[in-house]
Design an enzyme around this catalytic site. Structure first.
Site, mmCIF file in Angstrom:
data_model
loop_
_atom_site.group_PDB
_atom_site.id
_atom_site.type_symbol
_atom_site.label_atom_id
_atom_site.label_comp_id
_atom_site.label_asym_id
_atom_site.label_seq_id
_atom_site.Cartn_x
_atom_site.Cartn_y
_atom_site.Cartn_z
ATOM 1 N N HIS A 118 0.770 -1.116 -0.042
ATOM 2 C CA HIS A 118 -0.097 -0.088 0.134
ATOM 3 C C HIS A 118 0.924 1.385 0.168
ATOM 4 O O HIS A 118 2.295 0.972 0.365
ATOM 5 C CB HIS A 118 -0.928 0.070 1.318
ATOM 6 C CG HIS A 118 -1.722 -1.083 1.517
ATOM 7 N ND1 HIS A 118 -2.165 -1.481 2.685
ATOM 8 C CD2 HIS A 118 -2.154 -2.140 0.531
ATOM 9 C CE1 HIS A 118 -2.947 -2.518 2.402
ATOM 10 N NE2 HIS A 118 -2.899 -2.866 1.244
ATOM 11 N N HIS A 123 -10.823 -13.359 5.141
ATOM 12 C CA HIS A 123 -10.266 -12.666 4.164
ATOM 13 C C HIS A 123 -10.445 -13.551 2.949
ATOM 14 O O HIS A 123 -10.550 -14.700 2.791
ATOM 15 C CB HIS A 123 -8.674 -12.757 4.445
ATOM 16 C CG HIS A 123 -7.750 -11.839 3.567
ATOM 17 N ND1 HIS A 123 -7.443 -12.594 2.267
ATOM 18 C CD2 HIS A 123 -7.306 -10.876 3.671
ATOM 19 C CE1 HIS A 123 -6.884 -11.719 1.699
ATOM 20 N NE2 HIS A 123 -6.734 -10.531 2.360
#
Length: 422
Positions: A106, A172
């Site tokens: 990220h 997830h």
């Protein structure tokens, strides 16, 4: 009439449905947060699973590395991190502690985001470092993973005498569950290692799905990475819809994580409920900051929507796509999801491209159903450029959905990232 409230950004959207609507929610949303969140975390640290107390483990460790999550993850660090640091200093008051923010691939976490996430007491007084997956000078090679992929991680693990992590556990969409070993891979791994772990072959494996750990090749690589990096102790929490601590699990990186996953599976499993139109969200801020993250909740809807149906995903997406590379996967082929898969399929693991995995999963979803996104206006061009439909609100999205599919059965999943569809 059915009234449903959907989290959106830092607020909520409430909608009245005048037709029957099935609602799938995690039992976590019916559990009350711990009356004293700090006490719950402290009790977990005082009673670790499969491990001595952290205060015992650090007694002869002068340099302690604490890995924590970045701005995209709703880990309640203002609650958890002070207790974790206190436990370390209980065992070794003079320990040199570095806090490493696990950004994965990220963007870097800003100073403002650090202060917002940790509070000024920690953000301004502790030594905080932000992982950079692209800076080879700050990476250390650790060996080969079961898939054959090479692992490199932040060289802070070499500085440390002991590596500890905090995080949270939730379903997830391809690793089975978050938390535990994910602090290492993808958390502090090199971009090359992250991309190899997220290669087409592993993402395409039918066991790389929400709530699945056994036989999941991505999970297997992540566990191996945690061992190679020397992860010694974890503190993971499970949170409710308001991001408050419900349960805490601490101790051995694998045994404590497995206990937390078992609890999550019990509370998050929902029945497979087919629908022509499935409405979902990414649980609000911070997970709905961009289109990239919103793919996670779309996979919950994917599990319920009928072939040729419609998925409505409400995610504020004030940060836009979440990455130019992710956007280009679709924009460069005119939003054609089959073309995205055709491009990704032949790419070798070591050559995996940025955001390829997210594009692969979104393409899979788009081939099953039409996708409508309700976002802030700033994300409209992004959504439409990627071949999805954009609407300003849920009323408009439903009106459009009725023109895209003949069916009228609606399923609502108010928080798509919190459920595991059977």
């Amino acid at each position: 009439m059915t009234t449903i409230t959907f989290p959106y950004g830092k607020n909520h959207i409430t909608h009245d449905f005048d037709t029957p609507c099935a609602v799938l929610t995690s039992q976590l949303h019916t559990l009350e947060a711990a009356e004293n969140q700090t006490l719950t975390v402290r009790e977990a640290l005082e009673n670790p699973i499969g491990s001595p107390r952290l205060s015992e483990l650090v007694k002869d460790k002068s340099r302690v590395l604490v890995i924590t999550s970045d701005h995209t993850r709703p880990v309640p660090s203002k609650v958890t991190l002070p207790v974790l640091l206190s436990e370390i200093r209980l065992g070794n008051p003079s320990a040199d502690i570095h806090i490493l923010v696990a950004t994965g691939v990220h963007r870097s976490t800003t100073v403002a985001e650090l202060r917002d996430k940790f509070g000024d007491e920690i953000a301004l007084r502790e030594t905080i470092l932000v992982h950079d997956a692209f800076d080879d000078s700050k990476l250390s090679s650790k060996g080969t993973l079961p898939s054959g992929c090479k692992l490199s991680v932040d060289s802070e693990v070499d500085w440390a005498d002991i590596v500890v992590s905090e995080g949270f556990i939730e379903p997830h969409f391809f690793a089975g569950f978050s938390g535990g070993r994910k602090s290492i891979l993808p958390g502090i791994a090199s971009a090359k290692s992250v991309m190899s772990n997220h290669c087409y072959r592993l993402i395409d494996d039918p066991r790389a799905r929400t709530g699945v750990l056994e036989g999941n090749p991505i999970h297997a690589d992540m566990c191996a990475a945690a061992k190679l990096a020397g992860l010694a102790f974890i503190l993971n929490v499970i949170i409710d819809a308001d991001k408050r601590v419900v349960r805490a699990f601490a101790g051995d990186p694998f045994k404590a994580h497995e206990a937390g996953c078992a609890f999550s599976l019990e509370k998050c499993r929902v029945p497979h409920t087919p629908g022509d139109i499935v409405i979902t969200t990414n649980g609000g801020y911070p997970l709905d900051q961009n289109v990239y993250q919103a793919v996670k909740s779309m996979t919950a809807a994917e599990g319920c929507v009928r072939e040729g149906g419609v998925i409505i995903c409400m995610a504020a997406s004030a940060d836009g796509s979440g990455g130019e590379g992710f956007y280009r996967w679709f924009a460069d082929v005119g939003g054609n999801p089959q073309a995205v898969l055709d491009r990704a399929a032949p790419i070798a693991a070591e050559d995996t491209l940025p955001d390829q995995w997210q594009a692969q999963i979104l393409a899979r979803v788009m081939l099953k159903a039409r996708v409508i996104m309700v976002t802030e206006p700033i994300a409209r061009d992004t959504v439409e450029g990627m071949g999805m439909h954009w609407c300003a609100d849920l009323d408009a999205a439903l009106s459009l959905a009725y023109t895209l599919t003949a069916g009228r059965e609606i399923v609502a999943i108010p928080d798509g990232v919190s459920v595991i569809v059977e």
